[in-house]
Design a protein around this motif. Structure first.
Motif, PDB file in Angstrom:
ATOM      1  N   PRO A 341       0.947  -1.388   0.056  1.00  0.00           N
ATOM      2  CA  PRO A 341      -0.005   0.112  -0.161  1.00  0.00           C
ATOM      3  C   PRO A 341       0.353   1.201   0.106  1.00  0.00           C
ATOM      4  O   PRO A 341       2.317   1.561   0.624  1.00  0.00           O
ATOM      5  CB  PRO A 341      -0.547   0.081   1.323  1.00  0.00           C
ATOM      6  CG  PRO A 341       0.059  -0.720   2.580  1.00  0.00           C
ATOM      7  CD  PRO A 341       0.986  -1.796   1.100  1.00  0.00           C
ATOM      8  N   LYS A 345       3.174   3.923   6.981  1.00  0.00           N
ATOM      9  CA  LYS A 345       2.902   3.223   8.372  1.00  0.00           C
ATOM     10  C   LYS A 345       1.461   2.713   8.813  1.00  0.00           C
ATOM     11  O   LYS A 345       2.049   2.002   9.986  1.00  0.00           O
ATOM     12  CB  LYS A 345       2.555   4.913   8.418  1.00  0.00           C
ATOM     13  CG  LYS A 345       4.039   5.622   9.744  1.00  0.00           C
ATOM     14  CD  LYS A 345       3.719   6.699  10.393  1.00  0.00           C
ATOM     15  CE  LYS A 345       5.518   7.321  10.367  1.00  0.00           C
ATOM     16  NZ  LYS A 345       4.483   8.707  10.528  1.00  0.00           N
ATOM     17  N   ASN A 346       0.793   3.296   7.851  1.00  0.00           N
ATOM     18  CA  ASN A 346      -0.758   2.717   8.488  1.00  0.00           C
ATOM     19  C   ASN A 346      -1.392   1.637   8.099  1.00  0.00           C
ATOM     20  O   ASN A 346      -2.577   0.196   8.868  1.00  0.00           O
ATOM     21  CB  ASN A 346      -2.146   3.252   8.661  1.00  0.00           C
ATOM     22  CG  ASN A 346      -1.868   4.934   9.356  1.00  0.00           C
ATOM     23  OD1 ASN A 346      -1.447   4.625  10.580  1.00  0.00           O
ATOM     24  ND2 ASN A 346      -1.457   6.713   8.069  1.00  0.00           N
ATOM     25  N   LEU A 347      -0.950   1.203   6.504  1.00  0.00           N
ATOM     26  CA  LEU A 347      -1.293  -0.474   6.366  1.00  0.00           C
ATOM     27  C   LEU A 347      -0.492  -0.974   5.705  1.00  0.00           C
ATOM     28  O   LEU A 347      -0.549  -2.012   6.160  1.00  0.00           O
ATOM     29  CB  LEU A 347      -2.344   0.126   5.109  1.00  0.00           C
ATOM     30  CG  LEU A 347      -3.093   1.175   5.132  1.00  0.00           C
ATOM     31  CD1 LEU A 347      -3.416   1.285   3.629  1.00  0.00           C
ATOM     32  CD2 LEU A 347      -4.659   0.823   5.740  1.00  0.00           C
ATOM     33  N   GLY A 348       0.720  -0.259   5.678  1.00  0.00           N
ATOM     34  CA  GLY A 348       2.122  -1.253   5.396  1.00  0.00           C
ATOM     35  C   GLY A 348       2.838  -2.089   6.609  1.00  0.00           C
ATOM     36  O   GLY A 348       3.184  -3.354   6.848  1.00  0.00           O
ATOM     37  N   LEU A 349       3.093  -1.838   7.349  1.00  0.00           N
ATOM     38  CA  LEU A 349       3.679  -1.682   8.635  1.00  0.00           C
ATOM     39  C   LEU A 349       3.566  -1.703  10.078  1.00  0.00           C
ATOM     40  O   LEU A 349       1.992  -1.288  10.606  1.00  0.00           O
ATOM     41  CB  LEU A 349       5.481  -1.378   8.582  1.00  0.00           C
ATOM     42  CG  LEU A 349       6.419  -1.002   7.750  1.00  0.00           C
ATOM     43  CD1 LEU A 349       6.920   0.365   7.585  1.00  0.00           C
ATOM     44  CD2 LEU A 349       6.966  -2.186   7.694  1.00  0.00           C
TER      45      LEU A 349
END
Lengths: 499, 314
Positions: A341, A345-349
């Motif tokens: 994505p 920060k919010n969707l990938g990790l």
């Protein structure tokens, strides 16, 4: 030089013993746009945080022009001191209270009062005055910030700076989430600020912009100031050389003619977003499909449907010729489809976890039934740290402490570890420095050579042209153009994207 | 990484120091404190909280909270008392307790996950239903059972020295360590608590993890409820009043982040001991239970302040 209004000399900053800025010199002239450029972690943000009083310098001197037009040594011990001296910064992810209105945001901390009561009338007046300066007359000062577009929020931030009589405004990657048109508007605003004597420090990764809007450029590398040059007297190649410290080889992939015949993934009758139109697409084996379009064209929405984040409605997906149902990301992964994505920060990790935990998160299912094996995880992590050249102090490094490019490599590794057939990358090089960009391109190419299918969504036109085998251009939920990259040029693509 | 590891060490070190300090102080002020029988007693007292804390730990790791612990104790206790009266069978009672607790956990988890309702609200509602039902069933009067086949869960011994609840607690803790540290599920709990969205994007069934965690927690609360009923000698509708606060205190004291994704079971166990020894010692010194509540409140505030300070300096 009488027009210099800020002089930072020999600034040194250390964080727990590590030197992040080493004797850096920087000056700013009245009414200029001064671009700061350099890879992530090169020191530009740290220098700006010192200028805005967020961090304190360890050594060096800051001279700021005073009322008599003379340079005078200044201490900037906190953000309020910086504000009072006319230095403001607009952060990439803004500092606005989304639930409050524009006027309240502009006046925050300096609300006009009548006795002990807020003077709302005065507040709205002040806001209106400042909004006029940023060409926002058509918006009501009592509009709630939440309801504004990103570009409008940015203007509110700039208006806030102006309300503090800012002489120096720092813009951190101001165009990263703006559409082409909004960028043009922002640039005309910047020009009018310049004309009124405000100096702009402009942090950006985008070359075209720098040449369009900048007056002078200062290049940073590894905590050192490399050089300050005038935009008129430099070239893109020269800058890139300074940024990465070596010659940059730009190779075009499109010259290589490859026949992609076997269809890997196909979509029919897919209706994207609220446009009410249908589109069909195909991705072949071993192909890099570049999907270009302006913000809001429906590219990410399409990808989210393929990956099972959003329902696909009446659309039908075929994987290797078979119709498939993808209700959630688990289904997608089972079918060999992964998505990287844009919002890392919010969707990938999972930023609280370390490199190893993040890297093995998706692969865990394949590696173990119930029990997990530390040894297996470690060797897998080691393999990818090696293969992708992830710069980390170790497997147990917390993700938050990695640079953007290295974080992106971890997200990519997460999917590579699963050995998928189709990998969707949404703006894979956003917020990634030049060196890491080239590495990410190389990984994508290698994957395609291995026979995997890559769907790359990008708003970076040169990138799309350089990396893709075939290019899809989207506009308002429709595919406007679908051709091999070698047959296209920037103009044709842009034309399709805006019409 | 070193920084955060050091922080973790400092935190655990502080807890160990506090525990030792408690033991030394109480030993000085109360001659009966540092005796074998009292220390075994401490273990037995903490077993109810200790067992539930493993479940609460996982729930808080997810970034959720469970307020229904005490009410579940009461409901399980009352139900088990009735079932024992009807069957007079130890095994049946145990299985019932576990089944009832598990069911409540499944319900809470399912509503929270699928209904996208904050666990705070779900479990608050469950509290009300469970406590209310316990009072309706009993009409407000305790169901006393003195038969050792029932009270064995609370006050029975193995080898006439080691209390049964302590054995159960040790088994549960061991299982907790295994589940959290060595299984895929454990990693997923940290991942979902750290960032639910990213977990979903990584192919994790976040809803299922949440339901499972609540189920495990309910299962453990069932066991705790039965132990408590055994110690109290029957099913009391008012049993376990604000027991969830004790459990939450130990988990937070142990360094588990209320925002999820961060925490160690070791810390929680230390937290259980710090609170357990404090309760026991204060009782031995004849400090009233009202004052004990005040002290616990102050401790939880201090722990959270410490947590916030520590994360700021990182």
């Amino acid at each position: 030089m009488s027009d210099v209004i800020l002089q930072m000399s020999n600034i040194t900053k250390r964080f727990s013993g590590v030197t992040v800025l080493n004797k850096v010199n920087f000056n700013l002239k009245k009414g200029e746009v001064h671009v700061l450029i350099g890879e992530n972690g090169a020191g530009k943000s740290t220098l700006m945080k010192i200028l805005t009083g967020i961090h304190q310098k360890d050594e060096g001197q800051i001279l700021l022009v005073n009322k008599n037009g003379e340079l005078e040594e200044t201490e900037l011990k906190n953000p309020v001191m910086a504000l009072e001296r006319g230095i403001s910064m607009v952060f990439q992810e803004f500092n606005l209270m989304e639930n409050m209105n524009i006027a309240e945001n502009i006046c925050i901390g300096y609300e006009p009062v009548k006795g002990a009561v807020l003077d709302r009338k005065k507040m709205i007046e002040t806001a209106r005055e400042q909004m006029k300066r940023v060409n926002m007359e058509e918006v009501s000062p009592t509009a709630i910030v939440e309801t504004l577009t990103t570009a409008q929020k940015q203007c509110v931030e700039i208006a806030k700076c102006l309300s503090h009589d800012a002489r120096i405004i720092i813009l951190d990657e101001p165009t990263s989430s703006l559409s082409e048109k909004e960028v043009t508007t922002l640039f005309s605003l910047i020009r009018s600020l310049k004309a009124s004597g405000v100096s702009i420090v402009y942090i950006s990764h985008r070359m075209e912009e720098i040449f369009e809007i900048g007056d002078r450029i200062t290049v940073f590398r590894d905590g050192e100031m490399i050089d300050t040059v005038s935009v008129a007297k430099t070239s893109e190649n020269e800058l890139v050389k300074m940024i990465i410290g070596r010659e940059f080889v730009s190779d075009h992939l499109s010259e290589k003619v490859v026949k992609h015949e076997e269809v890997r993934l196909e979509g029919r009758h897919i209706s994207v977003g609220k446009f009410g139109k249908e589109l069909d697409f195909q991705v072949h084996k071993g192909e890099i499909l570049g999907v270009f379009g302006l913000v809001g064209a429906g590219r990410t929405e399409l990808a989210r449907m393929i990956f099972g984040i959003d329902p696909i409605g009446d659309g039908i997906l075929y994987k290797d010729g078979e119709p498939v149902r993808i209700a959630n990301p688990r289904d997608a992964i089972r079918l060999g489809i992964g998505m990287i994505p844009e919002d890392r920060k919010n969707l990938g990790l999972i930023t609280k976890l370390n490199v190893r935990d993040n890297l093995t998160l998706a692969a865990l299912k394949r590696m173990s039934v119930i029990l997990k094996s530390r040894a297996q995880e470690s060797s897998l992590t080691e393999e990818y740290i090696d293969r992708l050249g992830i710069a980390t102090s170790g497997q147990q490094q917390i993700i938050e402490r990695l640079s953007g490019g290295n974080q992106q490599k971890v997200v990519i590794s997460k999917w590579l570890a699963l050995d998928l057939d189709v990998i969707i990358l949404d703006e894979p090089t956003r917020g990634v420095d030049v060196g890491a960009k080239a590495e990410i391109y190389a990984i994508m190419r290698q994957l395609a050579d291995e026979g995997k299918s890559i769907i790359m969504i990008s708003s970076d036109l040169p990138e799309v042209l350089r990396v893709s085998h075939r290019i899809l251009v989207m506009h308002d939920g429709e595919i406007k153009l679908n051709r091999p990259a070698g047959t296209l040029d920037q103009e044709q693509i842009m034309h399709a994207a805006i019409s | 990484m070193n920084l955060s590891k050091n922080k973790e060490m400092i935190r655990q070190g502080t807890l160990v120091a506090v525990l030792l300090l408690e033991i030394i102080l109480f030993s000085c002020f109360s001659p009966n404190f540092f005796t074998f029988s009292n220390l075994i007693n401490v273990l037995r007292q903490i077993s109810v909280t200790g067992i539930s804390a493993v479940g609460m730990f996982m729930i808080i790791l997810l970034g959720d909270i469970d307020l229904s612990v005490g009410a579940v104790y009461a409901f399980v206790g009352v139900m088990c008392a009735y079932i024992f009266r009807a069957t007079q069978n130890t095994i049946v009672v145990f299985l019932s307790a576990v089944a009832i607790g598990t069911c409540i956990g499944v319900i809470s988890g399912f509503i929270t996950a699928k209904g996208k309702i904050p666990a705070f609200i779900t479990t608050l509602a469950v509290t009300s239903v469970c406590r209310g039902t316990a009072y309706i069933l009993t009409g407000g009067t305790p169901i006393g059972i003195s038969n050792p086949k029932f009270t064995v869960f609370g006050s029975g011994y193995v080898f006439s020295k080691v209390p049964i609840p302590v054995i159960i607690m040790i088994v549960v803790l061991a299982a907790g360590f295994f589940l959290i540290g060595y299984t895929r599920f454990g990693r997923y709990v940290y991942a979902c608590g750290g960032n639910g969205q990213a977990s979903r994007w990584s192919g994790i069934n976040v809803d299922r993890i949440r339901i499972l965690v609540f189920t495990i927690s309910g299962f453990l609360c069932g066991i705790s409820g039965l132990i408590l009923a055994g110690r109290l000698g029957g099913g009391l509708p008012g049993a376990g009043d604000s027991a969830e606060m004790d459990v939450i205190t130990t988990v937070v004291l142990g360094g588990t982040s209320m925002s999820g994704g961060k925490g160690k079971l070791w810390g929680v166990i230390l937290g259980v001991f710090v609170v357990g020894v404090l309760n026991n010692g204060l009782t031995m010194m004849n400090v009233s239970s009202y004052w004990q509540q005040v002290v616990k409140g102050v401790i939880i505030l201090m722990a959270v302040l410490f947590d916030i300070r520590a994360s700021r300096t990182a």
